[in-house]
Design a protein around this motif. Structure first.
Motif, PDB file in Angstrom:
ATOM      1  N   THR A 112       0.781  -1.257  -0.070  1.00 41.84           N
ATOM      2  CA  THR A 112      -0.091  -0.001  -0.052  1.00 41.84           C
ATOM      3  C   THR A 112       1.025   1.427  -0.050  1.00 41.84           C
ATOM      4  OG1 THR A 112      -0.168   0.146   2.427  1.00 41.84           O
ATOM      5  CG2 THR A 112      -1.590  -1.342   1.426  1.00 41.84           C
ATOM      6  N   ALA A 113       0.187   2.269  -0.259  1.00 44.66           N
ATOM      7  CA  ALA A 113       0.912   3.858  -0.398  1.00 44.66           C
ATOM      8  C   ALA A 113       1.453   3.800   1.424  1.00 44.66           C
ATOM      9  CB  ALA A 113       0.013   4.645  -0.358  1.00 44.66           C
ATOM     10  N   GLY A 114       0.792   3.591   2.275  1.00 43.12           N
ATOM     11  CA  GLY A 114       1.066   3.579   3.545  1.00 43.12           C
ATOM     12  C   GLY A 114       2.130   2.752   3.844  1.00 43.12           C
ATOM     13  N   ASP A 115       2.537   1.633   3.270  1.00 44.30           N
ATOM     14  CA  ASP A 115       3.692   0.757   3.491  1.00 44.30           C
ATOM     15  C   ASP A 115       4.992   1.466   3.039  1.00 44.30           C
ATOM     16  OD1 ASP A 115       2.121  -1.442   4.523  1.00 44.30           O
ATOM     17  OD2 ASP A 115       2.133  -2.438   2.603  1.00 44.30           O
ATOM     18  N   CYS A 116       4.745   2.076   1.627  1.00 46.40           N
ATOM     19  CA  CYS A 116       5.586   2.662   1.078  1.00 46.40           C
ATOM     20  C   CYS A 116       6.151   3.939   1.927  1.00 46.40           C
ATOM     21  CB  CYS A 116       5.459   3.000  -0.251  1.00 46.40           C
ATOM     22  SG  CYS A 116       5.140   1.731  -1.575  1.00 46.40           S
ATOM     23  N   ASN A 117       5.104   4.596   2.321  1.00 45.19           N
ATOM     24  CA  ASN A 117       5.330   6.124   3.049  1.00 45.19           C
ATOM     25  C   ASN A 117       6.216   5.689   4.404  1.00 45.19           C
ATOM     26  OD1 ASN A 117       5.443   8.703   3.785  1.00 45.19           O
ATOM     27  ND2 ASN A 117       3.679   8.278   5.072  1.00 45.19           N
ATOM     28  N   ILE A 118       5.807   4.727   5.254  1.00 43.01           N
ATOM     29  CA  ILE A 118       6.398   4.344   6.393  1.00 43.01           C
ATOM     30  C   ILE A 118       7.795   3.738   6.278  1.00 43.01           C
ATOM     31  CG2 ILE A 118       6.548   2.502   8.443  1.00 43.01           C
ATOM     32  CD1 ILE A 118       3.459   2.684   8.229  1.00 43.01           C
ATOM     33  N   ARG A 119       8.077   3.142   5.062  1.00 44.32           N
ATOM     34  CA  ARG A 119       9.612   2.355   5.019  1.00 44.32           C
ATOM     35  C   ARG A 119      10.351   3.547   4.430  1.00 44.32           C
ATOM     36  NH1 ARG A 119       9.111   1.554  -0.537  1.00 44.32           N
ATOM     37  NH2 ARG A 119      10.248   3.172  -0.315  1.00 44.32           N
TER      38      ARG A 119
ATOM     39  N   PRO B 282      11.800   2.173  11.575  1.00 44.15           N
ATOM     40  CA  PRO B 282      10.631   1.619  11.988  1.00 44.15           C
ATOM     41  C   PRO B 282      10.577   0.738  13.298  1.00 44.15           C
ATOM     42  CG  PRO B 282      10.962   1.422   9.618  1.00 44.15           C
ATOM     43  CD  PRO B 282      12.259   1.506  10.374  1.00 44.15           C
ATOM     44  N   LYS B 283       9.667   1.151  14.245  1.00 47.66           N
ATOM     45  CA  LYS B 283       9.398   0.342  15.470  1.00 47.66           C
ATOM     46  C   LYS B 283       8.997  -1.067  14.998  1.00 47.66           C
ATOM     47  CE  LYS B 283       7.999   4.062  18.770  1.00 47.66           C
ATOM     48  NZ  LYS B 283       7.089   4.572  19.421  1.00 47.66           N
ATOM     49  N   GLN B 284       8.156  -1.213  13.940  1.00 43.82           N
ATOM     50  CA  GLN B 284       7.895  -2.532  13.628  1.00 43.82           C
ATOM     51  C   GLN B 284       8.606  -2.676  12.265  1.00 43.82           C
ATOM     52  OE1 GLN B 284       7.307  -5.417  12.925  1.00 43.82           O
ATOM     53  NE2 GLN B 284       5.205  -5.571  13.864  1.00 43.82           N
ATOM     54  N   PRO B 285       9.625  -3.759  12.347  1.00 45.28           N
ATOM     55  CA  PRO B 285      10.478  -3.946  11.266  1.00 45.28           C
ATOM     56  C   PRO B 285       9.779  -4.799  10.185  1.00 45.28           C
ATOM     57  CG  PRO B 285      11.091  -5.390  13.237  1.00 45.28           C
ATOM     58  CD  PRO B 285      10.088  -4.292  13.525  1.00 45.28           C
ATOM     59  N   ILE B 286       8.858  -5.423  10.596  1.00 41.12           N
ATOM     60  CA  ILE B 286       8.142  -6.133   9.492  1.00 41.12           C
ATOM     61  C   ILE B 286       6.823  -5.502   9.168  1.00 41.12           C
ATOM     62  CG2 ILE B 286       6.924  -8.435   8.919  1.00 41.12           C
ATOM     63  CD1 ILE B 286       8.647  -9.884  11.233  1.00 41.12           C
ATOM     64  N   GLN B 287       6.836  -4.963   7.912  1.00 40.17           N
ATOM     65  CA  GLN B 287       5.760  -4.251   7.497  1.00 40.17           C
ATOM     66  C   GLN B 287       4.668  -4.990   6.826  1.00 40.17           C
ATOM     67  OE1 GLN B 287       8.354  -1.079   4.955  1.00 40.17           O
ATOM     68  NE2 GLN B 287       6.402  -0.093   5.529  1.00 40.17           N
ATOM     69  N   GLY B 288       3.772  -4.278   6.295  1.00 36.00           N
ATOM     70  CA  GLY B 288       2.364  -5.076   5.628  1.00 36.00           C
ATOM     71  C   GLY B 288       1.345  -4.986   6.548  1.00 36.00           C
ATOM     72  N   CYS B 289       0.361  -4.285   6.056  1.00 37.26           N
ATOM     73  CA  CYS B 289      -0.776  -4.030   6.942  1.00 37.26           C
ATOM     74  C   CYS B 289      -2.020  -4.995   6.178  1.00 37.26           C
ATOM     75  CB  CYS B 289      -1.192  -2.571   6.825  1.00 37.26           C
ATOM     76  SG  CYS B 289      -1.599  -1.638   5.344  1.00 37.26           S
TER      77      CYS B 289
ATOM     78  N   LYS C  96      -0.306  -2.522  13.792  1.00 36.14           N
ATOM     79  CA  LYS C  96       0.441  -3.692  14.243  1.00 36.14           C
ATOM     80  C   LYS C  96       1.403  -4.229  13.031  1.00 36.14           C
ATOM     81  CE  LYS C  96       0.241  -7.963  16.743  1.00 36.14           C
ATOM     82  NZ  LYS C  96       1.061  -7.579  17.616  1.00 36.14           N
ATOM     83  N   GLN C  97       0.692  -4.210  11.897  1.00 36.25           N
ATOM     84  CA  GLN C  97       1.400  -4.594  10.643  1.00 36.25           C
ATOM     85  C   GLN C  97       1.794  -5.985  10.559  1.00 36.25           C
ATOM     86  OE1 GLN C  97       3.985  -1.295   8.658  1.00 36.25           O
ATOM     87  NE2 GLN C  97       3.734  -0.390  10.736  1.00 36.25           N
TER      88      GLN C  97
ATOM     89  N   MET D 258       7.669 -13.398  -3.029  1.00 37.75           N
ATOM     90  CA  MET D 258       8.108 -13.002  -1.687  1.00 37.75           C
ATOM     91  C   MET D 258       9.661 -12.552  -1.920  1.00 37.75           C
ATOM     92  SD  MET D 258       7.620 -11.927   1.291  1.00 37.75           S
ATOM     93  CE  MET D 258       8.343 -11.644   3.064  1.00 37.75           C
ATOM     94  N   ASP D 259      10.166 -13.193  -2.572  1.00 38.25           N
ATOM     95  CA  ASP D 259      11.554 -13.109  -3.034  1.00 38.25           C
ATOM     96  C   ASP D 259      11.734 -11.697  -3.917  1.00 38.25           C
ATOM     97  OD1 ASP D 259      12.403 -15.274  -1.780  1.00 38.25           O
ATOM     98  OD2 ASP D 259      12.425 -16.474  -3.521  1.00 38.25           O
ATOM     99  N   SER D 260      10.726 -11.197  -4.536  1.00 40.56           N
ATOM    100  CA  SER D 260      10.732  -9.816  -5.053  1.00 40.56           C
ATOM    101  C   SER D 260      10.045  -8.860  -4.403  1.00 40.56           C
ATOM    102  CB  SER D 260      10.073 -10.146  -6.594  1.00 40.56           C
ATOM    103  OG  SER D 260      10.888 -11.088  -7.443  1.00 40.56           O
ATOM    104  N   ILE D 261      10.208  -8.731  -3.235  1.00 39.74           N
ATOM    105  CA  ILE D 261       9.407  -7.618  -2.350  1.00 39.74           C
ATOM    106  C   ILE D 261       9.907  -6.501  -2.776  1.00 39.74           C
ATOM    107  CG2 ILE D 261      10.995  -8.099  -0.081  1.00 39.74           C
ATOM    108  CD1 ILE D 261       7.382  -7.180  -0.019  1.00 39.74           C
ATOM    109  N   ILE D 262      11.376  -6.323  -3.055  1.00 40.54           N
ATOM    110  CA  ILE D 262      11.835  -4.836  -3.329  1.00 40.54           C
ATOM    111  C   ILE D 262      11.153  -4.531  -4.821  1.00 40.54           C
ATOM    112  CG2 ILE D 262      14.030  -3.673  -4.238  1.00 40.54           C
ATOM    113  CD1 ILE D 262      15.547  -5.552  -2.357  1.00 40.54           C
ATOM    114  N   GLU D 263      11.205  -5.429  -5.578  1.00 39.80           N
ATOM    115  CA  GLU D 263      10.583  -5.072  -7.102  1.00 39.80           C
ATOM    116  C   GLU D 263       9.191  -4.649  -6.917  1.00 39.80           C
ATOM    117  OE1 GLU D 263      12.511  -7.562  -6.445  1.00 39.80           O
ATOM    118  OE2 GLU D 263      14.118  -7.396  -7.895  1.00 39.80           O
ATOM    119  N   ALA D 264       8.568  -5.279  -5.842  1.00 41.39           N
ATOM    120  CA  ALA D 264       6.864  -4.924  -5.772  1.00 41.39           C
ATOM    121  C   ALA D 264       6.862  -3.369  -4.917  1.00 41.39           C
ATOM    122  CB  ALA D 264       6.366  -5.846  -4.650  1.00 41.39           C
ATOM    123  N   HIS D 265       7.713  -3.090  -4.090  1.00 38.08           N
ATOM    124  CA  HIS D 265       7.802  -1.716  -3.789  1.00 38.08           C
ATOM    125  C   HIS D 265       8.248  -0.989  -4.725  1.00 38.08           C
ATOM    126  CE1 HIS D 265       7.136  -1.447   0.951  1.00 38.08           C
ATOM    127  NE2 HIS D 265       6.856  -2.651   0.529  1.00 38.08           N
ATOM    128  N   ILE D 266       9.169  -0.877  -5.484  1.00 35.28           N
ATOM    129  CA  ILE D 266       9.403  -0.182  -6.821  1.00 35.28           C
ATOM    130  C   ILE D 266       8.369  -0.057  -7.739  1.00 35.28           C
ATOM    131  CG2 ILE D 266      11.018   0.121  -8.821  1.00 35.28           C
ATOM    132  CD1 ILE D 266      12.990  -1.678  -7.467  1.00 35.28           C
TER     133      ILE D 266
END
Length: 325
Positions: free
Chosen positions: A40-47, A69-76, A105-106, A302-310
């Motif tokens: 989500t846009a929120g995920d990208c903004n927090i990251r 981030p206090k919560q190192p594992i994102q994803g809402c 909590k993410q 999952m292995d392409s999480i960086i590409e997903a965020h890009i």
């Protein structure tokens, strides 16, 4: 278990896949095996910590983490299967297929996550895949809350959705249409057909036309574009008694909401949707009746999480960016 860790603020490359301990549910928690999540846009903004609503100052860093981030594992957002329940859980049981959102909590960028049973969590729509269900909660829940519960859209009203092809906008178009409104979507020319397919009666290319200058007036203007909030700019396009709704408001918008409500009858609405599991149950019903459909642009492993965020940050997509776990 495998998880995507955000150990510092920065670009998508700060996301690192690593092994972490599998969480254990507390008495009121459910342990979910995550099948799919979405970016989500929120995920990208927090990251990246790239957008802060005006007037908040250091408060967001106090909330989400000063240097990282206090919560190192994102994803809402998630869709998955409950594999264990706490002893005091009453609403769910082992084996339930669920979907939901928990922005605070993410933790959904992992193979397993523990969420309180009172999270915005519901049984997955029976006619959707896990990937489709994971694309829904953030945008659909936000749209239903702001448009139905806050702006109180009525049949026949004119509603404009700014950012109509985005992660919230694509569901806002459908929700507004479901509520009986005549919908105008603002997006790029390449998304015209997509936005019309969602139910928009009219579409405006933001690069060619400024909707605030065309003389049209609306009962509700829903602004979903982060960093582009301006009630002053859209005020003349809003009918007396109308609502300007923004998902990216801050203290400035709060002050505007007080002033405009008293002086003009126009209202500014902003904020974060509260946890309302009943709204997710409504969304489930809408989906199963064919009144709301998920929109997926691309599915990444999952292995392409960086590409997903890009991809999610690139803009111009037609639907959600989903991650398979």
């Amino acid at each position: 278990m495998k998880a995507a860790i955000t150990s510092e603020y920065g670009p998508p490359s700060v996301l690192k896949l690593t092994e972490v301990p599998r969480p254990k549910p507390g008495n009121n928690d459910v342990l979910i095996k995550v099948i799919a999540s979405s970016v989500t846009a929120g995920d990208c903004n927090i990251r990246g910590f790239t957008f802060i609503p005006r007037g908040f100052g250091p408060l967001p860093r106090l909330m989400f983490g000063w240097k990282k981030p206090k919560q190192p594992i994102q994803g809402c957002n998630l869709a998955g299967v409950i594999v264990e329940v706490g002893k005091d859980v009453t609403n769910f049981r082992k084996g339930d297929e669920v979907f939901g959102i928990n922005s605070m909590k993410q933790g959904a960028y992992a193979e397993y996550v523990c969420w309180p049973e009172k999270s915005v969590l519901a049984l997955k729509p029976t006619n959707l895949s896990f990937e489709e269900a994971a694309a829904l909660p953030y945008g659909a829940h936000t749209s239903l809350y702001f448009l139905r519960d806050r702006a109180r859209i009525q049949p026949g009203q004119k509603v404009l959705i700014k950012g109509a092809s985005g992660g919230v906008g694509m569901y806002a178009v459908q929700v507004a249409r479901y509520l009986g409104a005549e919908v105008t979507g603002v997006c790029s020319a390449g998304s015209f057909d997509f936005v019309k397919s969602l139910g928009a009666a009219k579409v405006i290319d933001y690069s060619l036309e400024d909707f605030t200058q065309n003389g049209q007036m609306y009962d509700v203007i829903f602004d979903t574009v982060l960093g582009d909030v301006s009630f002053k700019k859209v005020r003349k396009s809003l009918k007396p008694g109308g609502f300007y709704v923004t998902v990216a408001g801050g203290i400035h918008e709060m002050l505007q909401s007080i002033r405009t409500g008293i002086a003009e009858g126009r209202k500014v609405i902003f904020g974060t949707p509260p946890s309302k599991p009943e709204n997710l149950i409504t969304i489930k019903s809408m989906v199963e009746k064919g009144e709301l459909k998920p929109c997926i642009d691309t599915v990444y492993p999952m292995d392409s999480i960086i590409e997903a965020h890009i991809h999610a940050e690139r803009g111009g997509r037609k639907g959600s960016v989903v991650v398979q776990l």
